[in-house]
Design an enzyme around this catalytic site. Sequence first.
Site, short mmCIF file in Angstrom:
data_model
loop_
_atom_site.label_atom_id
_atom_site.label_comp_id
_atom_site.label_asym_id
_atom_site.label_seq_id
_atom_site.Cartn_x
_atom_site.Cartn_y
_atom_site.Cartn_z
N THR A 44 10.22 1.62 9.51
CA THR A 44 11.44 1.06 8.94
C THR A 44 11.39 1.02 7.42
O THR A 44 12.44 0.92 6.78
CB THR A 44 11.65 -0.37 9.47
OG1 THR A 44 10.42 -1.10 9.34
CG2 THR A 44 12.07 -0.36 10.93
N SER A 148 -4.33 1.59 6.85
CA SER A 148 -4.04 1.83 5.43
C SER A 148 -5.28 1.87 4.56
O SER A 148 -5.33 1.26 3.49
CB SER A 148 -3.04 0.80 4.89
OG SER A 148 -1.81 0.91 5.56
N SER A 149 -6.27 2.62 5.00
CA SER A 149 -7.45 2.82 4.16
C SER A 149 -7.07 3.52 2.86
O SER A 149 -7.65 3.23 1.80
CB SER A 149 -8.51 3.64 4.91
OG SER A 149 -7.98 4.89 5.33
N SER A 150 -6.12 4.44 2.90
CA SER A 150 -5.72 5.17 1.70
C SER A 150 -5.00 4.25 0.71
O SER A 150 -5.26 4.29 -0.49
CB SER A 150 -4.84 6.36 2.06
OG SER A 150 -3.70 5.95 2.79
N ASP A 194 2.63 -0.43 3.04
CA ASP A 194 1.18 -0.55 2.94
C ASP A 194 0.75 -1.15 1.60
O ASP A 194 -0.07 -2.08 1.55
CB ASP A 194 0.52 0.82 3.10
CG ASP A 194 0.83 1.46 4.44
OD1 ASP A 194 1.25 0.73 5.36
OD2 ASP A 194 0.64 2.68 4.58
#
Length: 405
Positions: A44, A148-150, A194
């Site tokens: 979303t 959401s490691s990045s 994120d």
Amino acid sequence: MSRQHDADAPGAGRVALAFGELFGSAPDGVWAAPGRVNLIGEHTDYNEGFVLPFALGHTARVAVALRPDGPPRLRAASLQGADPAGTGQAATAGRIAEAGLGQLEPAAVEPWARYVAGIIWALQQRGHHVPGVDVLLDSDVPSGAGLSSSAAIECAVALALDELLDLRMARQELVLLCQQAENVFVGAPTGILDQSASLLGTAGHALFLDCRSRDARQVPLDLAEHGLAILVIDTRVAHAHESGGYKDLVAACRRGAAALGVPALRDVGTERLAEARRILDADTFRRVRHIVTENQRVLDTVATLDTAGPRAIGPLLDASHASMRDDFGISCDELDAAVEAAQQAGALGARMTGGGFGGSAIAVVPVEDATAVAAAVRHRFAAEGYLAPDLFVVEPGDAARRIDR
């Protein structure tokens, strides 16, 4: 099954010491930024809708030093021999990746290090001069797990450079900086979910975020008070946002919005779904229906948390997973098995979380049932012949911060 740990527990000492050994001098500081779990509200964000994530205790930690006297080059390394950013291409632990900062381009940077270099590039696009930079990463956010490691890497580097260059950017501006780095430099068409969770989260709360206005509100999510835990089930099926599947979904949402005559699917209410079914092809309609109903589920979840508390949100999580599986097409066999096993073993609600095509599921469980639910998921995965999942309990944690003082 382990509980989440505070990112400060390992301390800044490990990464600072390793930085000195690798680069020959002490860092200017150490910063940490958390991964995130999205409680509800999937895909979303880039449709200008609503999301409800929370920050994790698992973090990416970066030791950073400026090198103003040398040539403008980035030197970056990771303490992880695995892939620290979920790119599908592993970093070699302790090996330095280098790139010149004069004409910074993605092709000149190793895939995992683009999340570092992209922040420098985005700062340059805003007219800021960035001298030579050394960065050492140490992360315990599971890579490729939809946590959401990045973004954690991006946010930690952005916060570090904001302080070291004395830019004094607001956190909301850092969110947009990180999004630009990921969208343009890395090539992943993500929204602001994120980075907002990582930079704006508060312990004990979920972040209710309007992705159009960027207005945010902290929603109490005190699980322990209600005898609950959130169990993360990392299926170990890796995913990547820059993959074609993610981009196809973004394109489908844009087609749907254009056909319905609105700027974004945020502007389509459930009352227009009958019309959408008539004018859209079947696949595009299902993508649109997920976004429209998911936005409503976020609003309903926030209202439920405000009034009845977290024990009452389970059916909304279940409905969200069914929508992602059947309408948006982003689940997979392992995610479906994790959700179904958790539900059958006593979870109040469960859903996949993150961009999809692999990654993690979450389950809201009574504390006394957490071990049994985890065992049921492991048994199901073994029976299906899947890789053994990684399971851990999480609580809403704090946002990105400096941790060496």
